[in-house]
Design an enzyme around this catalytic site. Structure first.
Site, PDB file in Angstrom:
ATOM      1  N   ASN A 145      36.469  35.572  47.296  1.00 44.95           N
ATOM      2  CA  ASN A 145      36.859  36.354  46.920  1.00 44.95           C
ATOM      3  C   ASN A 145      38.335  36.460  46.465  1.00 44.95           C
ATOM      4  OD1 ASN A 145      34.620  36.824  45.893  1.00 44.95           O
ATOM      5  ND2 ASN A 145      34.307  39.014  47.101  1.00 44.95           N
TER       6      ASN A 145
ATOM      7  N   HIS B 163      28.089  45.672  39.066  1.00 43.57           N
ATOM      8  CA  HIS B 163      27.929  46.265  40.465  1.00 43.57           C
ATOM      9  C   HIS B 163      27.025  47.478  41.310  1.00 43.57           C
ATOM     10  CE1 HIS B 163      29.650  46.134  44.178  1.00 43.57           C
ATOM     11  NE2 HIS B 163      29.783  44.831  44.301  1.00 43.57           N
TER      12      HIS B 163
ATOM     13  N   GLU C  41      32.816  46.346  33.486  1.00 42.54           N
ATOM     14  CA  GLU C  41      33.343  45.462  34.760  1.00 42.54           C
ATOM     15  C   GLU C  41      33.820  44.215  33.762  1.00 42.54           C
ATOM     16  OE1 GLU C  41      31.571  43.511  37.638  1.00 42.54           O
ATOM     17  OE2 GLU C  41      29.851  45.729  38.160  1.00 42.54           O
TER      18      GLU C  41
ATOM     19  N   SER D 210      30.229  39.577  38.575  1.00 42.40           N
ATOM     20  CA  SER D 210      30.218  38.949  39.561  1.00 42.40           C
ATOM     21  C   SER D 210      29.460  38.331  39.842  1.00 42.40           C
ATOM     22  CB  SER D 210      30.536  40.066  40.492  1.00 42.40           C
ATOM     23  OG  SER D 210      29.717  40.959  40.785  1.00 42.40           O
TER      24      SER D 210
ATOM     25  N   ASP E 299      35.922  48.515  35.495  1.00 42.40           N
ATOM     26  CA  ASP E 299      35.589  48.010  36.599  1.00 42.40           C
ATOM     27  C   ASP E 299      36.461  46.356  36.953  1.00 42.40           C
ATOM     28  OD1 ASP E 299      35.061  46.711  39.544  1.00 42.40           O
ATOM     29  OD2 ASP E 299      33.370  48.204  39.728  1.00 42.40           O
TER      30      ASP E 299
ATOM     31  N   HIS F 117      37.114  42.042  40.019  1.00 44.79           N
ATOM     32  CA  HIS F 117      37.232  40.612  39.335  1.00 44.79           C
ATOM     33  C   HIS F 117      38.404  39.417  38.871  1.00 44.79           C
ATOM     34  CE1 HIS F 117      33.748  39.868  42.649  1.00 44.79           C
ATOM     35  NE2 HIS F 117      33.374  40.524  41.931  1.00 44.79           N
TER      36      HIS F 117
ATOM     37  N   LYS G  54      39.945  41.468  46.920  1.00 42.66           N
ATOM     38  CA  LYS G  54      39.590  40.644  46.108  1.00 42.66           C
ATOM     39  C   LYS G  54      41.055  40.208  45.560  1.00 42.66           C
ATOM     40  CE  LYS G  54      34.885  41.826  45.153  1.00 42.66           C
ATOM     41  NZ  LYS G  54      34.158  42.988  44.611  1.00 42.66           N
TER      42      LYS G  54
HETATM   43  C1  PLP Z   1      33.674  43.904  45.304  1.00 45.46           C
HETATM   44  C2  PLP Z   1      33.237  44.989  44.000  1.00 45.46           C
HETATM   45  C3  PLP Z   1      33.344  46.140  44.677  1.00 45.46           C
HETATM   46  C4  PLP Z   1      33.171  46.723  45.497  1.00 45.46           C
HETATM   47  O1  PLP Z   1      34.242  47.053  46.574  1.00 45.46           O
HETATM   48  P1  PLP Z   1      34.817  46.957  47.469  1.00 45.46           P
HETATM   49  O2  PLP Z   1      35.690  47.182  48.275  1.00 45.46           O
HETATM   50  O3  PLP Z   1      34.462  45.707  48.041  1.00 45.46           O
HETATM   51  O4  PLP Z   1      33.658  47.945  48.193  1.00 45.46           O
HETATM   52  C5  PLP Z   1      33.289  46.948  43.589  1.00 45.46           C
HETATM   53  N1  PLP Z   1      32.741  46.616  41.751  1.00 45.46           N
HETATM   54  C6  PLP Z   1      32.494  45.478  41.845  1.00 45.46           C
HETATM   55  C7  PLP Z   1      32.481  44.757  40.316  1.00 45.46           C
HETATM   56  C8  PLP Z   1      33.239  44.836  42.821  1.00 45.46           C
HETATM   57  O5  PLP Z   1      32.946  43.239  42.137  1.00 45.46           O
END
Ligand code: PLP
Length: 394
Positions: free
Chosen positions: A49, A135, A178, A182, A207, A210, A241
């Site tokens: 990522n 997620h 999101e 992902s 969120d 990504h 990421k």
């Molecule tokens: C990776 C991810 C998370 C979690 O983040 P971390 O910092 O790895 O705990 C939360 N939401 C989404 C959409 C993600 O892809």
């Protein structure tokens, strides 16, 4: 103990048993697997990522080292006790500016952000509208909140508006999506969501795990690209990421931030992020602003790779740097990943329960560290393994 054995055996039989695989990321788009029996040569890495290749950037490393020397290895306490360092505030200021909001709050990780923010905002008498593909950390946050959680079909705003009309209720309502998903690599229709949230007077939480760093003129994500920050009440994202570091944040109004820092338990009861990590994140945000060329280079590589897939007769999902190729059954996806590994490609097979039954897939992440030659040869290997014959020339 017998319970554990039979559960583990059952997972193994169904091809669903997970195990750890030690690896070394070499910082040039390649990964070396360290487990016994793994190939000793480095593999082309399609599993990271670290989209902009910042994790190994000398500027992030230098910033981390300097902060380590100046502030020490750990922050020593939770923010609300005595772990509230100047550098945390600098990063929050940078995040707020990046997200075009007045304030921001750091969390230990994205998982902690989502499981802290959601229960702070809504409770038993409230309702959450959550995209079905959100997620796991969002799900866990919803469950912890005790609010009634309604999952709408992925990106189906017709269904979401019907549900809002029927179930919005008189108390608080929160819509969570999101901006880049992902596992499907597609995006949410943010402008339309903003209109719905205003019509039904809900809070909107996005969120951008990504999307941050990859989209928007200064790397602020899809919220920036679509110019909708004023309609997004909570812009959450991570540093782990595209920003090449670790940790997470939410950007919001100052009132919302002071509410969250009083209510979000994963913020209150957890040690502040370590200074070296915070400094690396700060350096990454600075690079995002100063070097839009990094994003353009990544997105050009994504276009190149997708063109090559098409030329090799391969279909994919998504509309981003995440390129999923659906295979079907879990066992088939695992077999494909293992054959790709023999051809020098490290690709993760994503299986149920992470994705729906029957849609196990290869999930390829394109990063700036890959060269055009890497991408070209990967498309050819994929065509060979996934088995689609090349399309004849027109
Ligand atoms: C990776 C991810 C998370 C979690 O983040 P971390 O910092 O790895 O705990 C939360 N939401 C989404 C959409 C993600 O892809």
């Amino acid at each position: 103990m017998d319970d554990l054995t039979s559960w583990l055996d059952n997972q193994q039989e169904r091809g669903l048993l997970r195990c750890l695989r030690p690896a070394e990321r070499l910082g040039n788009g390649r990964i070396r697997l360290l487990a016994e029996g793994s190939p000793s040569r480095p593999l082309l890495d399609f599993s990271s990522n670290d989209y902009l290749g910042l994790a190994h950037d000398p500027r992030l490393i230098a910033a981390g080292k300097e902060a380590l020397a100046r502030y020490g290895a750990g922050s020593g306490a939770a923010r609300l006790m005595s772990g509230d360092l100047e550098i945390h505030h600098q990063l929050e200021g940078a995040v707020a500016a990046l997200k075009n909001k007045e304030a921001a709050l750091l969390f230990g990780s994205g998982y902690m952000a989502n499981t802290g923010i959601i229960p702070a905002l809504v409770g038993r008498h409230d309702v959450i509208f959550s995209d079905r593909l959100n997620h796991a950390s969002i799900y866990d946050g919803c469950r912890l909140s005790g609010a009634s959680t309604i999952r709408f079909r992925h990106n189906d705003l017709t269904q979401l508006s019907e549900l809002l009309a029927q179930k919005r209720g008189a108390n608080k309502a929160l819509i969570i999506v999101e901006s880049i998903y992902s596992m499907d690599g597609d995006r949410c229709p943010l402008a339309e969501l903003a209109a719905l949230k205003n019509r039904y007077d809900c809070l909107l939480m996005v969120d951008e795990a990504h999307a941050t760093g990859v989209y928007g003129d200064s790397g602020g994500g899809i919220i920036e690209e679509e110019g909708v920050s004023e309609h997004v009440d909570l812009a959450m994202g991570t540093f782990g990421k595209a920003l090449g570091s670790y940790g997470a944040y939410v950007a919001a109004s100052p009132k919302m931030i002071s509410y969250l820092l009083n209510r979000a338990r994963s913020f209150i009861f957890s040690t502040a992020l370590p200074p070296a990590v915070v400094a690396a994140s700060l350096a990454a945000i600075k690079i995002l602003k100063e070097e839009p060329g990094l994003r353009q280079e990544l997105l050009a590589k994504v276009r190149f790779f997708k063109d090559r897939l098409a030329q090799n007769g391969l279909k994919h999902l998504g509309d981003s740097q995440i390129v999923p190729i659906v295979i079907g059954e879990a066992g088939q996806a695992l077999a494909a990943a293992s054959r790709l590994q023999d051809l020098g490609l490290f690709v993760t097979a994503v299986r149920p329960p992470t994705v729906p039954e029957g849609s196990a897939r290869l999930r390829l992440s394109i990063t700036r560290d890959q060269t055009l030659a890497d991408l070209e040869s990967a498309a050819i290997s994929l065509a060979e393994v996934v088995g689609n014959p090349p399309t004849p020339a027109p």
